[in-house]
Enzyme design. Sequence first.
Site, PDB file in Angstrom:
ATOM      1  CE  LYS A 107     -33.792  66.450 -16.449  1.00  0.00           C
ATOM      2  NZ  LYS A 107     -34.404  67.720 -16.905  1.00  0.00           N
ATOM      3  CB  SER A 128     -37.660  66.329 -18.704  1.00  0.00           C
ATOM      4  OG  SER A 128     -36.655  67.272 -18.380  1.00  0.00           O
ATOM      5  CB  SER A 144     -37.513  70.174 -17.430  1.00  0.00           C
ATOM      6  OG  SER A 144     -38.041  69.710 -18.648  1.00  0.00           O
TER       7      SER A 144
END
Lengths: 491, 94
Positions: free
Chosen positions: A80, A155, A179
């Site tokens: 990420k 996210s 997330s």
Amino acid sequence: MTDLWQLSARELASWVRQGEVSALDVTESFLERIAAVDGAVRAFIRLDVEGASSRAEELDRRRSSGETLGALAGVPIAVKDNIAVADWPLTCASRVLEGYRSPFSASAIERLLEAGAVPVGQTNMDEFGMGSSCEGSAFFRTHNPWNRDRVPGGSSGGSAAAVAARMVPLALGSDTGGSIRQPAAFCGVVGLKPTYGRVSRWGLVAFASSLDQIGPIAGDVEDAALLLAAIEGHDERDSTSSVRPPSLGGAWRDGDASGLRVGCLREIEAASLGDDVRSSWEQALRRFEERGARIVEVTVPSLEAAVAVYYVVANCEASANLARYDGVRYGHRTEHDRSLEALYSGSRSEGFGPEVKRRILLGTFALSSGYYDAYYGRARAVQERLRQELFEALEQVDVLAMPTSPSAAFALGERVEDPLAMYLSDVYTVPANLAGLPALALPSSLDSEGLPLSLQLLGRPFEEAALLRVGLAFEQAAEFSAHQRPGLEAT
Amino acid sequence: MSLSSQEIKRIARLARLELTPEEEQLYAGQIADVVDYIDQLERFAREEVHEPAMAPVEREDVASGLRLEPEAWLANAPAALDHFVLVPQVKKSD
């Protein structure tokens, strides 16, 4: 022959360790897969093709010179875009960090490299982790591999979509209020938020420091466990990281659910859930019973307040954490810098996107003089109550079972204009962060539109092994098989 | 609740954000909606909490962690000269 990109991380690592395949062949197979399907999904913000290939070659050299490679030997992994990798850009999908390159690697990345993993690129996300759809990225939107008109969740939407589309066997995400778990749910993969303190946050860009945790996204429970085992453990550079011994020593792989007490929340029975979500959840509870578990009703009355608590606590911390983006030492700097004050506010206003501004404003409001007690103080008090209620419930049962999300993946654009509606979809994921508990999201079934639904299990602090054992029992019993994959056509 | 234009300006100033009049209006409305939702906490809060979310952790006061050359840090600075980050003039010359 099966393509290498169709194999699990543990199969790949074992083959590479034994010299059945080269790390380079594995990496190239996944890079080809990415080239074939990422045009349609757009999970990656950037790839490091050269770096990944030379890293794989290095692993092959080390193996042929007699070295025993680690548990993730030659396994490609996506990262990420809020976790630092030395010499890679690090932008949190934000304009404010465009051009920034990290001078160091996060502890989790150092450990992955030590285990022989091959980082291939950085995945899309909602800017600074603030969002549930990946539409908050300053760069572009990511599509759900199961249906390109749907969001991948957020996210960590890029990480989940990349694993679902088999562009990588494993990915790192971060989870502040869901997330990791919510995008894993929307994309039909496994996501684990470890106990707060289980994985070092050093090198994770801070959003809400008391809630943030790095964790694995994987194709199945065993692969998630493999990744957790590589990254967990104490790190003196993160003072909140726990000194407890690693979680995965015990015999959790038997997937034995007999005699287990699975907690079912009265508040969720009364909640308004979509028909498909409710039946998938009820079916999950029946699966546990079939495998010898007992369903026990428990109550967590403050569950209803979790979203409100979360959006106060997380945004207060975010407004303080994001104060560092002032255009002085790094990141975007405005050209309208006639004074120091103008430099700060100009750089921030040009650099941050709308959701980040909204949350900074909310947090600033809740911490401002005259409102602090009514908002931050009160939210912390209710957080404490919720934590106690969850701990009490977990004294009566081994795990709590609930849907990961009240709905399947929603349509792109559907909730962009209505921040509150977006926030409310986090109702079942935020409690684990507010109480610091480990939580596992598992694919449970497909809904009537063919979209994945997900079961979430919450466990006691630092008992990831128990959580994974129950998760494995469920995985073996669920309708949803890890071999079920979205039907992505190569483009 | 509703946020007056004066109030949203005050918050924006505290947050070091410059908002256009359109943004002021948009955020004032959206934040008011969220604050209305958050107000339900009143029903749940019974007692005060004074302790911090986490207990402080102590360690020996020795330098540890990352050691990098100044160049490595300054490589990300928008403007630098020698080993200094450049910023606009802070104090007016007389």
